[in-house]
Design an enzyme around this catalytic site. Structure first.
Site, PDB file in Angstrom:
ATOM      1  N   ARG A 166      -9.590   0.999   8.982  1.00 24.52           N
ATOM      2  CA  ARG A 166      -9.051  -0.323   9.308  1.00 24.52           C
ATOM      3  C   ARG A 166     -10.145  -1.233   9.862  1.00 24.52           C
ATOM      4  NH1 ARG A 166      -3.359   0.464   8.863  1.00 24.52           N
ATOM      5  NH2 ARG A 166      -2.199  -1.074  10.004  1.00 24.52           N
ATOM      6  N   ARG A 206      11.766  -6.051   4.750  1.00 21.34           N
ATOM      7  CA  ARG A 206      11.476  -4.661   4.359  1.00 21.34           C
ATOM      8  C   ARG A 206      12.392  -3.666   5.079  1.00 21.34           C
ATOM      9  NH1 ARG A 206       5.446  -2.316   4.683  1.00 21.34           N
ATOM     10  NH2 ARG A 206       5.601  -2.648   6.915  1.00 21.34           N
ATOM     11  N   LYS A 208       0.833  -1.214   0.000  1.00 20.82           N
ATOM     12  CA  LYS A 208       0.000   0.000   0.000  1.00 20.82           C
ATOM     13  C   LYS A 208       0.864   1.259   0.000  1.00 20.82           C
ATOM     14  CE  LYS A 208      -2.157  -0.903   3.885  1.00 20.82           C
ATOM     15  NZ  LYS A 208      -1.464  -2.136   4.262  1.00 20.82           N
ATOM     16  N   ARG A 223      -0.288  -8.601  13.420  1.00 16.42           N
ATOM     17  CA  ARG A 223      -0.870  -7.624  12.484  1.00 16.42           C
ATOM     18  C   ARG A 223      -1.704  -8.319  11.405  1.00 16.42           C
ATOM     19  NH1 ARG A 223       4.370  -5.019  10.634  1.00 16.42           N
ATOM     20  NH2 ARG A 223       3.106  -3.695   9.283  1.00 16.42           N
ATOM     21  N   ARG A 255      11.336  -1.296  10.436  1.00 14.21           N
ATOM     22  CA  ARG A 255      10.272  -0.917  11.378  1.00 14.21           C
ATOM     23  C   ARG A 255      10.243  -1.885  12.544  1.00 14.21           C
ATOM     24  NH1 ARG A 255       4.764   0.205   8.161  1.00 14.21           N
ATOM     25  NH2 ARG A 255       4.003  -0.834  10.021  1.00 14.21           N
TER      26      ARG A 255
HETATM   27  P1  AMP Z   1       0.774   0.580   9.179  1.00 12.97           P
HETATM   28  O1  AMP Z   1       1.964   1.442   8.928  1.00 12.97           O
HETATM   29  O2  AMP Z   1      -0.422   0.984   8.356  1.00 12.97           O
HETATM   30  O3  AMP Z   1       1.105  -0.896   9.045  1.00 12.97           O
HETATM   31  O4  AMP Z   1       0.345   0.822  10.710  1.00 12.97           O
HETATM   32  C1  AMP Z   1       1.223   0.539  11.770  1.00 12.97           C
HETATM   33  C2  AMP Z   1       0.430   0.449  13.061  1.00 12.97           C
HETATM   34  O5  AMP Z   1      -0.222   1.711  13.321  1.00 12.97           O
HETATM   35  C3  AMP Z   1      -0.699  -0.575  13.068  1.00 12.97           C
HETATM   36  O6  AMP Z   1      -0.246  -1.901  13.385  1.00 12.97           O
HETATM   37  C4  AMP Z   1      -1.613   0.005  14.154  1.00 12.97           C
HETATM   38  O7  AMP Z   1      -1.094  -0.249  15.450  1.00 12.97           O
HETATM   39  C5  AMP Z   1      -1.501   1.510  13.909  1.00 12.97           C
HETATM   40  N1  AMP Z   1      -2.523   1.977  12.955  1.00 12.97           N
HETATM   41  C6  AMP Z   1      -2.337   2.462  11.692  1.00 12.97           C
HETATM   42  N2  AMP Z   1      -3.491   2.809  11.116  1.00 12.97           N
HETATM   43  C7  AMP Z   1      -4.457   2.537  12.029  1.00 12.97           C
HETATM   44  C8  AMP Z   1      -5.879   2.670  12.020  1.00 12.97           C
HETATM   45  N3  AMP Z   1      -6.538   3.129  10.945  1.00 12.97           N
HETATM   46  N4  AMP Z   1      -6.553   2.300  13.150  1.00 12.97           N
HETATM   47  C9  AMP Z   1      -5.911   1.836  14.236  1.00 12.97           C
HETATM   48  N5  AMP Z   1      -4.571   1.668  14.293  1.00 12.97           N
HETATM   49  C10 AMP Z   1      -3.842   2.021  13.204  1.00 12.97           C
END
Ligand code: AMP
Length: 221
Positions: free
Chosen positions: A88, A127, A13, A171, A160
């Site tokens: 989400r 990554r 994404k 996740r 990360r």
């Molecule tokens: P990402 O970079 O999108 O993989 O997000 C990393 C982490 O941020 C996720 O595992 C969640 O803990 C938090 N996070 C990101 N977007 C959301 C969302 N829309 N709702 C809740 N937690 C989020």
């Protein structure tokens, strides 16, 4: 255009959103990036979000939704946006649509990037991300020319903290439980477009462009 990108962690994404941002000239809003920035800066939001993120769990809806709504109100979102990582779950999707409706707007489309689970784990574990420009690499499939250094801006690459095996599995489980139901939700609204996320980023980008071109050719009435 107002677009949402949905996909499990590792689907690409972020990579696609960076490419789309240039093509569509609208901002890329990644809730993961915004939350990581809040954690780095030690804001109240960052302090509240950190534990959830470290465990791979969702940060509570009201915190994330308020953050996104504030971001969407900024001037640069007037011509559209690419949302990456939000919504989400279904409550977040409903908040988003209510927020847009208040301004007489709605989404143009939701692109779901589909990648088999075994491939996701492999992608996430290798990554690396540029700390300066956000460009993404993979230690085996797309290594930088110089180890640990971004090809584009010479920024330092990092892994990360939630890209470790245990958190990756958490996740993926959160995606299956909370986020995957959005696919049926957006299908029922006639908004969902599934795209094969395998192959090179350029190939996936071509597939997404085809979807967006068809949306531009026949906008929702
Ligand atoms: P990402 O970079 O999108 O993989 O997000 C990393 C982490 O941020 C996720 O595992 C969640 O803990 C938090 N996070 C990101 N977007 C959301 C969302 N829309 N709702 C809740 N937690 C989020």
């Amino acid at each position: 255009m107002r677009i949402v990108l949905i996909g499990p962690p590792g689907a690409g994404k972020g990579t696609q959103a960076l490419m789309l941002r240039q093509a569509l000239e609208v901002p890329h809003i990644s809730t993961g990036d915004l939350l990581r920035e809040a954690v780095r800066e030690g804001t109240a939001l960052g302090k509240a979000a950190k534990d959830y993120m470290d465990k791979g769990e969702l940060v509570p809806d009201q915190l994330v939704t308020a953050m996104v709504e504030e971001r969407l109100q900024r001037h640069d979102c007037r011509a559209g946006f690419i949302l990456d990582g939000f919504p989400r779950n279904i409550p977040q999707a409903e908040d988003l649509s209510a927020h847009l409706a208040k301004e007489g707007k709605r989404l143009d489309g939701v692109v779901s990037i589909v990648v088999p689970r075994v491939e996701l784990v492999e992608r996430l574990s290798g990554r690396r991300v540029c700390s300066q420009c956000g460009a993404m690499y993979h230690v085996r499939f797309d290594p930088p020319r110089q180890a640990g250094v971004c090809n584009r801006c010479q920024g330092t690459l990092y892994q990360r903290s939630d890209d470790n095996a245990e958190t990756v599995n958490a996740r993926l489980a959160v995606y299956e439980g909370a986020t995957a139901p959005l696919l049926a939700y957006y299908t029922s609204k006639g908004l969902l477009h599934a795209v094969d996320g395998s192959g090179t980023p350029e190939l996936v980008f071509t597939r997404i462009r085809e979807v967006l071109n068809s949306l531009q050719a026949s906008p929702r009435s």
